[in-house]
Design a protein around this motif. Sequence first.
Motif, short mmCIF file in Angstrom:
data_model
loop_
_atom_site.label_atom_id
_atom_site.label_comp_id
_atom_site.label_asym_id
_atom_site.label_seq_id
_atom_site.Cartn_x
_atom_site.Cartn_y
_atom_site.Cartn_z
N ALA A 1 0.74 -1.11 -0.12
CA ALA A 1 0.09 0.00 0.16
C ALA A 1 0.72 1.46 0.05
O ALA A 1 0.49 2.18 -0.57
CB ALA A 1 -0.97 0.16 1.16
N ALA A 2 1.98 1.23 0.59
CA ALA A 2 3.10 2.24 0.96
C ALA A 2 3.43 2.55 -0.64
O ALA A 2 3.67 3.72 -1.06
CB ALA A 2 3.76 2.27 1.65
N GLU A 3 3.87 1.54 -1.31
CA GLU A 3 4.50 1.55 -2.74
C GLU A 3 3.64 1.98 -3.69
O GLU A 3 3.64 2.89 -4.47
CB GLU A 3 5.11 0.14 -3.18
N LEU A 4 2.07 1.74 -3.52
CA LEU A 4 1.13 2.15 -4.26
C LEU A 4 1.16 3.68 -4.02
O LEU A 4 0.90 4.48 -4.92
CB LEU A 4 -0.24 1.40 -4.02
N ALA A 5 1.09 4.05 -2.90
CA ALA A 5 1.02 5.59 -2.46
C ALA A 5 2.01 6.50 -3.46
O ALA A 5 1.78 7.29 -3.94
CB ALA A 5 0.94 5.90 -1.04
N ALA A 6 3.34 5.83 -3.33
CA ALA A 6 4.40 6.40 -4.12
C ALA A 6 3.95 6.75 -5.67
O ALA A 6 4.32 7.56 -6.35
CB ALA A 6 5.45 5.85 -3.87
N ILE A 7 3.50 5.23 -6.03
CA ILE A 7 3.15 5.53 -7.57
C ILE A 7 1.87 6.33 -7.89
O ILE A 7 2.26 6.96 -8.69
CB ILE A 7 2.89 3.92 -8.10
N VAL A 8 1.14 6.24 -6.99
CA VAL A 8 -0.17 7.38 -7.35
C VAL A 8 0.50 8.65 -7.29
O VAL A 8 0.12 9.62 -8.07
CB VAL A 8 -1.16 7.17 -6.23
N GLN A 9 1.41 9.13 -6.32
CA GLN A 9 2.12 10.20 -6.38
C GLN A 9 2.64 10.77 -7.54
O GLN A 9 2.57 11.95 -8.17
CB GLN A 9 2.63 10.57 -5.10
N ALA A 10 3.64 9.80 -8.03
CA ALA A 10 4.43 9.97 -9.02
C ALA A 10 3.75 10.26 -10.32
O ALA A 10 3.84 11.14 -11.31
CB ALA A 10 5.19 9.01 -9.19
N LEU A 11 2.42 9.48 -10.44
CA LEU A 11 1.69 9.58 -11.78
C LEU A 11 0.78 10.93 -11.94
O LEU A 11 0.06 11.01 -12.91
CB LEU A 11 0.93 8.13 -12.07
N GLY A 12 0.64 11.31 -10.66
CA GLY A 12 -0.60 12.26 -10.50
C GLY A 12 -1.86 11.71 -10.71
O GLY A 12 -2.83 12.64 -11.02
N ALA A 13 -2.06 10.55 -10.25
CA ALA A 13 -3.58 10.00 -10.02
C ALA A 13 -4.35 10.47 -8.90
O ALA A 13 -3.93 10.79 -8.17
CB ALA A 13 -3.39 8.45 -10.00
N ASP A 14 -5.57 10.74 -9.25
CA ASP A 14 -6.65 10.99 -8.20
C ASP A 14 -7.66 10.03 -7.64
O ASP A 14 -8.48 10.22 -6.89
CB ASP A 14 -7.41 12.13 -8.67
N THR A 15 -7.42 8.78 -8.29
CA THR A 15 -8.34 7.46 -8.13
C THR A 15 -7.66 6.47 -8.34
O THR A 15 -6.79 6.20 -9.08
CB THR A 15 -9.53 7.58 -8.93
N VAL A 16 -7.74 5.45 -7.27
CA VAL A 16 -7.55 3.91 -7.28
C VAL A 16 -8.67 3.00 -7.56
O VAL A 16 -9.79 3.34 -6.62
CB VAL A 16 -6.66 3.92 -6.02
N ILE A 17 -8.60 2.21 -8.22
CA ILE A 17 -9.85 1.27 -8.76
C ILE A 17 -9.29 -0.21 -8.20
O ILE A 17 -8.18 -0.50 -8.90
CB ILE A 17 -10.39 1.74 -9.91
N ALA A 18 -9.79 -0.78 -7.62
CA ALA A 18 -9.74 -2.20 -7.17
C ALA A 18 -10.40 -3.01 -8.20
O ALA A 18 -11.65 -2.88 -8.06
CB ALA A 18 -9.60 -2.52 -5.83
N ASP A 19 -9.81 -4.06 -8.64
CA ASP A 19 -10.46 -4.93 -9.55
C ASP A 19 -11.28 -6.16 -8.94
O ASP A 19 -11.01 -7.26 -9.15
CB ASP A 19 -9.36 -5.75 -10.83
N THR A 20 -11.87 -5.81 -7.83
CA THR A 20 -12.81 -6.63 -7.04
C THR A 20 -13.84 -5.87 -6.23
O THR A 20 -13.58 -4.49 -6.45
CB THR A 20 -12.02 -7.72 -6.31
N GLU A 21 -14.44 -6.38 -5.50
CA GLU A 21 -15.41 -5.71 -4.42
C GLU A 21 -14.66 -5.46 -3.32
O GLU A 21 -14.18 -6.40 -2.46
CB GLU A 21 -16.61 -6.40 -4.35
#
Length: 518
Positions: free
Chosen positions: A150-170
């Motif tokens: 989850a911490a790695e995902l946070a770094a990726i989101v910040q680097a890419l400038g994303a504003d939403t994360v979508i999980a491919d499940t419920e």
Amino acid sequence: MTDVENSPNDTAATADGPSDDVVARVLASAESRSSAYSLFSSGAQALQTEAGADSIGDGEQLDREDRKALRRVPGLSTELEDVTEVEYRQLRLENVVLIGIYAQGSQDDAENSMREMAALAETAGATVLDGLLQRRAHPDPSTFLGRGKAAELAAIVQALGADTVIADTELAPSQRRALEDVVKVKVIDRTAVILDIFSQHAKSREGKAQVELAQLEYLLPRLRGWGESMSRQAGGQVGGAGAGMGSRGPGETKIELDRRRIHTRMSKLRKQIAAMKPAREAKRANRRRNSVPSVAIAGYTNAGKSSILNRITHAGVLVENALFATLDATVRKNTTADGRIYTLADTVGFVRNLPHQLVEAFRSTLEEIADSDVIVHVVDGSHPDPASQIATVRDVVGEVGARGITELVVFNKADLIDDDTRLVLRGLEPRAIFASARTGEGIDEILTAIGELLPDPSLEIELVVPYDRGDLISLLHEKGRVISTEYVEDGTLVNARISSDLEPQFAAFRVPAGAIGA
């Protein structure tokens, strides 16, 4: 697509932030954004080619401009004032990162599912920046990915400038909240995206009510309060209106008020949907009374069901290279080669992991499938995994009680597949028909097969109909099947098949067995 695998230390987030190799991979991910796009779109390149071609036989696409006009404007703010009221009602997705989990040995299935998730996100109005897959046996009960990932995902989101994360499940409500606390952007799941697409595409009054009911059922367990400021204080002076000692307390909180309002609205929607049911049942009963058989076109979303209907009947139903372009059932009349009339119904498409709320909410629409005599199961022959699509559709068909209905499998988009693929598909469904709504290939074969599979009138009769009773001849052609006709001195000698309920109308003109030959 970035594939994240578990390592011995991936469950613990470091206090100093992401490691150097994580930062390097984030930068590489940002530089290779175009390759992520090519991965997500590789399964749909052929579809885009088809969508750009002339829509022969589709009729007037009257809804296309309206639907285009409802597209979101990129770059608008996604800030929401009250998340409890509209967070899952209208998702304003912009730049998104997809995440998913797969078990050992199922990476290809996971990547196909992720590509489908990317298509869903783009249909909802989002721009997909990257996709991340993690291999682990079970999702983390807290943050879905685990604290380290989850911490790695946070770094990726910040680097890419994303504003939403979508999980491919419920996601469970607790997982979504915990992951949001780590990545610091909005986190939603596959179900929320599908519900958002349905809310955009619903057009009829019934369709809108069904979508709203499904959204509220999804929202109810995911409401979240914002502390003491959300409580409603009770109490007052003894001389007041019914207050006094023992009545002062926290009162009804904002979240309790929201839940009560949602329950009230859901009850009202269920009553509205139930009130619409008699009209549909009356139409079906009228068709049954008039012995009009029905054919339902079912299949995976974006398989080309509406294109097939348009090619056969020129219905003018909206055709678009998007998932869930069709939500409202469309019924058209058609005639077999021997003159029998039947109805052809276009139905909502299915998708893997279709939210249970939608299956329940759209059960009234899916009744078109359950009440049909033949199901034309349309499959996208150019899809990389047609077997899973077939299995998904058959599971949903079974849920609505239509598993025993005669099925005709049609591999659509045959103009986009080669001979080797045809051999593989033939092994999958030996009696299937290869067709292309774009070129017209196989359409005549589909119509012939429908004529053979439709129930034949059960009673064979031989009549001599007087020449002044042409109305009876018309009735035979309309509601029965005329096998042969011959003109004799007393009238028209007809050999036909009719349903047993029509037999009394022709009893006076029946010819005893062997009388003509004598």
